[in-house]
Design a protein around this motif. Structure first.
Motif, short mmCIF file in Angstrom:
data_model
loop_
_atom_site.label_atom_id
_atom_site.label_comp_id
_atom_site.label_asym_id
_atom_site.label_seq_id
_atom_site.Cartn_x
_atom_site.Cartn_y
_atom_site.Cartn_z
N GLU A 74 0.83 -1.20 0.00
CA GLU A 74 0.00 0.00 0.00
C GLU A 74 0.87 1.26 0.00
O GLU A 74 0.59 2.24 -0.68
N PHE A 93 -5.29 8.62 5.43
CA PHE A 93 -6.18 9.70 4.99
C PHE A 93 -7.44 9.75 5.86
O PHE A 93 -7.77 10.79 6.45
N HIS A 94 -8.12 8.59 5.99
CA HIS A 94 -9.33 8.58 6.81
C HIS A 94 -9.02 8.74 8.29
O HIS A 94 -9.85 9.24 9.05
N ASP A 145 -19.12 8.07 4.70
CA ASP A 145 -17.67 7.89 4.60
C ASP A 145 -17.04 8.84 5.62
O ASP A 145 -17.42 10.01 5.70
N VAL A 196 -1.46 7.52 -10.64
CA VAL A 196 -0.06 8.00 -10.62
C VAL A 196 0.07 9.11 -11.67
O VAL A 196 0.47 8.89 -12.81
N PHE A 197 -0.30 10.34 -11.26
CA PHE A 197 -0.48 11.43 -12.23
C PHE A 197 0.78 11.76 -13.02
O PHE A 197 0.72 12.16 -14.18
N GLU A 253 2.74 6.23 -3.34
CA GLU A 253 3.83 7.21 -3.29
C GLU A 253 3.48 8.48 -4.08
O GLU A 253 4.02 9.54 -3.80
N PHE A 254 2.52 8.36 -5.03
CA PHE A 254 2.15 9.54 -5.82
C PHE A 254 1.44 10.60 -4.97
O PHE A 254 1.22 11.71 -5.43
N MET A 280 -8.15 5.36 0.15
CA MET A 280 -8.58 3.98 -0.07
C MET A 280 -10.05 3.87 0.31
O MET A 280 -10.43 4.20 1.43
N HIS A 281 -10.86 3.47 -0.62
CA HIS A 281 -12.29 3.44 -0.33
C HIS A 281 -12.90 2.07 -0.56
O HIS A 281 -12.56 1.37 -1.50
N ASP A 328 -10.12 0.88 13.55
CA ASP A 328 -9.67 -0.51 13.54
C ASP A 328 -9.17 -0.82 14.95
O ASP A 328 -8.15 -0.28 15.39
N ASN A 364 -14.17 -1.70 7.22
CA ASN A 364 -13.21 -1.65 6.12
C ASN A 364 -11.78 -1.45 6.63
O ASN A 364 -11.56 -1.19 7.81
N LEU A 365 -10.82 -1.54 5.70
CA LEU A 365 -9.41 -1.38 6.06
C LEU A 365 -9.06 0.08 6.33
O LEU A 365 -9.47 0.97 5.58
N PRO A 366 -8.29 0.34 7.37
CA PRO A 366 -7.93 1.72 7.70
C PRO A 366 -6.85 2.27 6.76
O PRO A 366 -6.16 1.51 6.10
N ASP A 367 -6.76 3.58 6.70
CA ASP A 367 -5.65 4.23 5.99
C ASP A 367 -5.40 5.59 6.64
O ASP A 367 -6.21 6.07 7.43
N TYR A 369 6.76 -2.82 -9.78
CA TYR A 369 6.47 -1.38 -9.81
C TYR A 369 7.77 -0.59 -9.70
O TYR A 369 8.02 0.33 -10.46
N TYR A 429 0.25 18.98 -3.66
CA TYR A 429 1.35 18.59 -2.77
C TYR A 429 2.13 19.80 -2.29
O TYR A 429 2.77 19.76 -1.25
N ASP A 446 -12.83 4.15 5.84
CA ASP A 446 -13.90 5.00 5.31
C ASP A 446 -15.25 4.65 5.92
O ASP A 446 -16.05 5.52 6.23
N ARG A 447 -15.47 3.34 6.11
CA ARG A 447 -16.74 2.86 6.66
C ARG A 447 -16.49 1.72 7.62
O ARG A 447 -15.46 1.04 7.52
N ARG A 486 -12.85 -0.89 0.90
CA ARG A 486 -12.17 -2.20 0.93
C ARG A 486 -12.39 -2.88 2.27
O ARG A 486 -11.90 -2.44 3.31
N LEU A 487 -13.15 -3.96 2.21
CA LEU A 487 -13.55 -4.68 3.41
C LEU A 487 -12.35 -5.36 4.05
O LEU A 487 -11.50 -5.92 3.38
N LYS A 488 -12.30 -5.27 5.37
CA LYS A 488 -11.26 -6.00 6.09
C LYS A 488 -11.74 -7.44 6.27
O LYS A 488 -12.79 -7.69 6.84
N CYS A 508 -14.33 10.44 5.64
CA CYS A 508 -13.69 11.68 5.17
C CYS A 508 -14.71 12.82 5.05
O CYS A 508 -14.36 13.98 5.22
#
Lengths: 334, 483
Positions: free
Chosen positions: A38, A290-291, A239, B62-63, A43-44, B1-2, A273, A285-288, B28, A98, A281-282, B4-6, A241
């Protein structure tokens, strides 16, 4: 016609207790494994990732867990020597998104003098178009997100005089819709994320009187679903966010009390989590990262000042940083 | 990331996944390394297209790779004839479509598509419109695609009435399509503008038709919000036009209130411009401007009206000479003034709402719309009834209790203000007690009163900074227990 409301059920297996230490660990350890899938695939947007991490930890008074010198060095490497813009990561191109993240991190570290801010200001100025809008970079994408980034950067750098603010305001207002909200460009549908950008933009530029606050804030408070979570547009799923984007916009307009804080808080906490820390987001789901930032930021806006520092709704940075910089974005009351 | 179920996986499964991901990371990094190296030596060639394509096909966000693709395409096609050039650009359009299948919400992919077309020798805009129609069948709410549609429609010179037809079709297919209702709200003012009133978005005829369409939609599924939002826009009175709302001046202070915020300092033709006007909020734009000085020039107090010119338009207000001050106030407009035809439609809709409420007494959208319809039809006559509905909404839609309370406060203040203005009395006192007020609305009009009574309301600390607008008030009564 029977209908299924787009929402989630948070009653099952949801924990209503804030796992503060786990969130601190989650963020502090983020990126420790440079080969993590992940981490590599995102990285972008690395510079924003760092901003979310720094801001989250600062909110919890733990910013010292990150290596300040390393981060500043990273930002220095990401400034383009030609344009002055800042990229998300070495090897990627500079972009206004950025550039704002980098400036926000530097403001948090009180280290703006570490990079060439004159060049940053020139970069932002060069992206403004004759209709007042801003390109995201030299390739010409126009979006109200970039208008917000531009005035936020220039305000943090105290360089607002270099851009045409009145034209910038006119462009943003040309993106206003019948529902009082804003989209990414003229004619585009209202969306809570872009509404935050435009309301934030008008707060930074002290032009909030241009909003039809009752209309817009009503549309925003209608984002709250029975679960307590907020969505970004009608008939969409909640969500975390949007907890930030909707809530911050309502806070700027002095109408945070138009939604149920208690229910939103429960929804946000259900998105933690419980094992790894971090927010998704919900629920389930998997954490990140950003959220996680937006979940924590929203909890601060909702008034939890025991665990969190006070957040500024316009800049999405702890209030003390703006006080130190003597920057006062406009806020309304009702 | 939106989204995605754990999922719980076995240690074995996790190890297998980790291995798979490690390989992806390696691939990559290798591709990115090669791309950076080639870019640094300006090798913008076919290999670059292949390498960037490999990554973008999996991760179109990846802009920088889209930028590299643009640079490469420009380089590769620089010496080609138009036909060969077009073939390569078209090929890249095909690649973008592939990426949009992976992520239909990729900003980078959509923008790259615009860029290709802008740079193509002979772009096929019609084909792009069809592509949008296709994509919107898959996801009718994808705002990237809607935005792209508006962009290509403009390029293809498709007229708004054609797009209006497309919208109508989409709505009839599925009423719950906020994106289509939104587009409609943008197209109608172009197609059927109001002939005389600038602040009214559409003509009365169009309004009547829209009201009928939207109510059919709303009643088909009263719990779907899309149509109700549109209905509210049709009914909705938004911000008033600029005007002077109130004015008062005594020997030692003055206030001028506007219907909406204005920068008084930028007004040139104003007989009182020499006074030291300050905005109540301290902002450049405000609806309330005040002067607090020991002695104001007495000759002004005899004036029978004030006027000022702003952006070429003159605004004025009749003044009455009171014993120690001059004063004037103009009743604000609270709603649109609809024509008889529309009012008939609104009355019929109110009847329909009331019928629906007999079967579903707790239908939130019906209650809210009914109360707004009552205001549009006969604001004064339905005052009690519309408040009763708001009260009910506070319970059945409790998440938004604060909103309904504030809306009720607004309507209550409107009523009191209107009664005062119609009475022709002097602004000695305004009784706003026992109204369940939770917020101060029309504070600029309240600025002229000597006494304001807010006792037995539900005002909280959050509203107190509005008190500074009450410039003439020597007495403000507030409940003791404001938290």
């Amino acid at each position: 016609m029977a209908r299924i409301v787009n929402d989630v059920d948070i009653s099952v297996d949801s924990s209503q207790e804030l796992h503060l230490q786990k969130h601190i660990d989650y963020i502090a350890n983020h990126g420790k494994d440079q080969n993590d899938f992940e981490y590599c695939m995102t990285e972008f947007l690395r510079m924003s990732g760092i901003y979310w991490g720094v801001t989250s930890l600062d909110l919890m008074d733990k910013v010292n867990l990150l290596n300040k010198a390393e981060i500043i060095d990273f930002i220095k490497k990401c400034q383009c020597p030609v344009t002055g813009g800042i990229s998300p990561c070495v090897g990627h191109d500079p972009h206004i998104l950025y550039t704002l993240s980098a400036i926000q991190i530097l403001c948090t570290y009180d280290s703006l003098d570490e990079i060439d801010i004159e060049a940053v200001a020139r970069y932002v100025t060069s992206l403004q178009q004759s209709d007042g809008s801003f390109f995201g970079d030299k390739w010409g994408e126009v979006d109200t997100r970039f208008s917000f980034c531009a005035v936020a950067v220039m305000t943090l750098l105290k360089k607002m005089h270099l851009i045409n603010v009145s034209k910038a305001v006119d462009f943003v207002m040309s993106c206003c819709n019948a529902d009082g909200g804003f989209g990414s460009k003229p004619m585009a549908e209202s969306h809570a994320g872009l509404i935050y950008c435009c309301v934030g933009f008008l707060s930074v530029t002290h032009e909030l009187h241009r909003l039809d606050c009752d209309k817009l804030a009503w549309w925003l408070c209608e984002r709250q679903l029975p679960s307590g979570g907020l969505n970004g547009r009608p008939e969409k799923l909640p969500d975390v966010c949007y907890s930030w984007w909707v809530l911050a916009s309502l806070a700027i307009m002095g109408r945070l009390h138009w939604i149920s804080s208690e229910k939103l808080k429960n929804f946000i906490l259900s998105c933690q989590d419980n094992e790894t820390g971090g927010f998704s987001d919900r629920t389930g789901n998997l954490p990140d990262i950003f959220h996680t930032q937006f979940g924590l930021g929203a909890l601060s806006l909702l008034g939890d000042h025991t665990n969190f520092k006070k957040m500024n709704p316009t800049f999405c940075m702890p209030q003390y940083i703006l006080d130190r910089l003597e920057i006062k974005p406009q806020v309304l009351c009702l | 990331m939106h989204g995605r179920l754990k999922v719980r996986t076995s240690a074995e499964e996790a190890a297998r996944k980790k291995k798979e991901q490690d390989l992806k990371v390696k691939a990559y990094k290798a591709a990115m390394g090669r791309i950076h190296q080639k870019r640094s030596t300006n090798e913008l060639d076919q290999e670059m297209m292949t390498l960037s394509g490999q990554i973008l096909a999996r991760n179109p966000d990846v802009f920088t790779l889209w930028n590299i693709r643009k640079e490469s395409l420009l380089e590769i096609t620089s010496s080609l004839e138009d036909e060969e050039k077009q073939a390569l650009f078209d090929k890249d359009l095909g690649f973008v479509e592939q990426c949009l299948m992976v992520n239909p919400k990729s900003y980078g992919a959509w923008h790259h598509r615009c860029w290709i077309l802008e740079n193509s020798p002979s772009p096929n805009w019609q084909r792009e419109v069809q592509l949008c129609t296709r994509y919107l069948k898959m996801d009718e709410r994808n705002f990237h695609c809607w935005d792209y549609r508006r962009y290509v429609v403009n390029k293809a010179e498709i007229k708004p009435d054609k797009e209006f037809e497309f919208c109508t079709e989409k709505i009839k297919h599925n009423f719950s399509n906020y994106s289509s209702w939104h587009y409609r709200s943008k197209l109608l003012p172009i197609l059927q503008p109001h002939p005389t009133v600038k602040s009214r978005p559409i003509s009365e005829d169009a309004l009547k038709e829209e009201l009928e369409l939207v109510l059919t939609a709303a009643f088909t599924d009263p719990n779907d919000s899309s149509a109700w939002f549109y209905q509210r826009w049709l009914l909705g009175y938004s911000q008033p036009d600029l005007d002077i709302g109130a004015f008062r001046m005594s020997k030692d202070k003055a206030v001028i209130a506007f219907t909406k915020a204005i920068n008084l300092k930028s007004v040139t033709e104003f007989s009182l411009s020499s006074l030291n006007w300050k905005s109540v909020s301290g902002e450049t734009y405000d609806n309330t401007w005040i002067v607090s000085e020991a002695s104001l020039p007495e000759e002004f107090i005899g004036d029978s009206s004030i006027s000022l010119t702003f952006e070429g338009k003159t605004y004025s207000l009749e003044l009455k000479n009171q014993e120690t001050s001059v004063f004037g106030i103009k009743c604000p407009k609270f709603e649109y003034e609809f024509g008889a035809g529309v009012v008939e439609t609104l009355k019929a809709q109110l009847d329909s709402c009331n019928e629906l409420l007999e079967y579903e007494p707790d239908s939130k959208w019906t209650l809210l719309t009914a109360s707004l319809l009552m205001r549009a039809v006969d604001r004064k006559g339905y005052h009690e009834k519309s408040h009763e509905f708001l009260k009910k909404l506070q319970n059945i839609d409790s998440n938004r209790k604060g909103y309904y309370e504030d809306l009720a406060s607004k309507w209550n203040i409107e009523k009191k203000l209107e009664e005062f203005i119609e009475s022709g009395k002097t602004p000695t006192t305004l009784d706003l007690s026992k109204l369940n007020l939770t917020a101060f609305y029309y504070e600029q009009y309240l600025s002229v009163f000597d006494e304001l009574n807010f006792l037995e309301n539900k005002i909280t600390q959050r509203s107190l900074s509005k008190l500074k607008a009450f410039h003439f008030a020597s007495k403000i009564y507030l409940d003791k227990d404001i938290v």
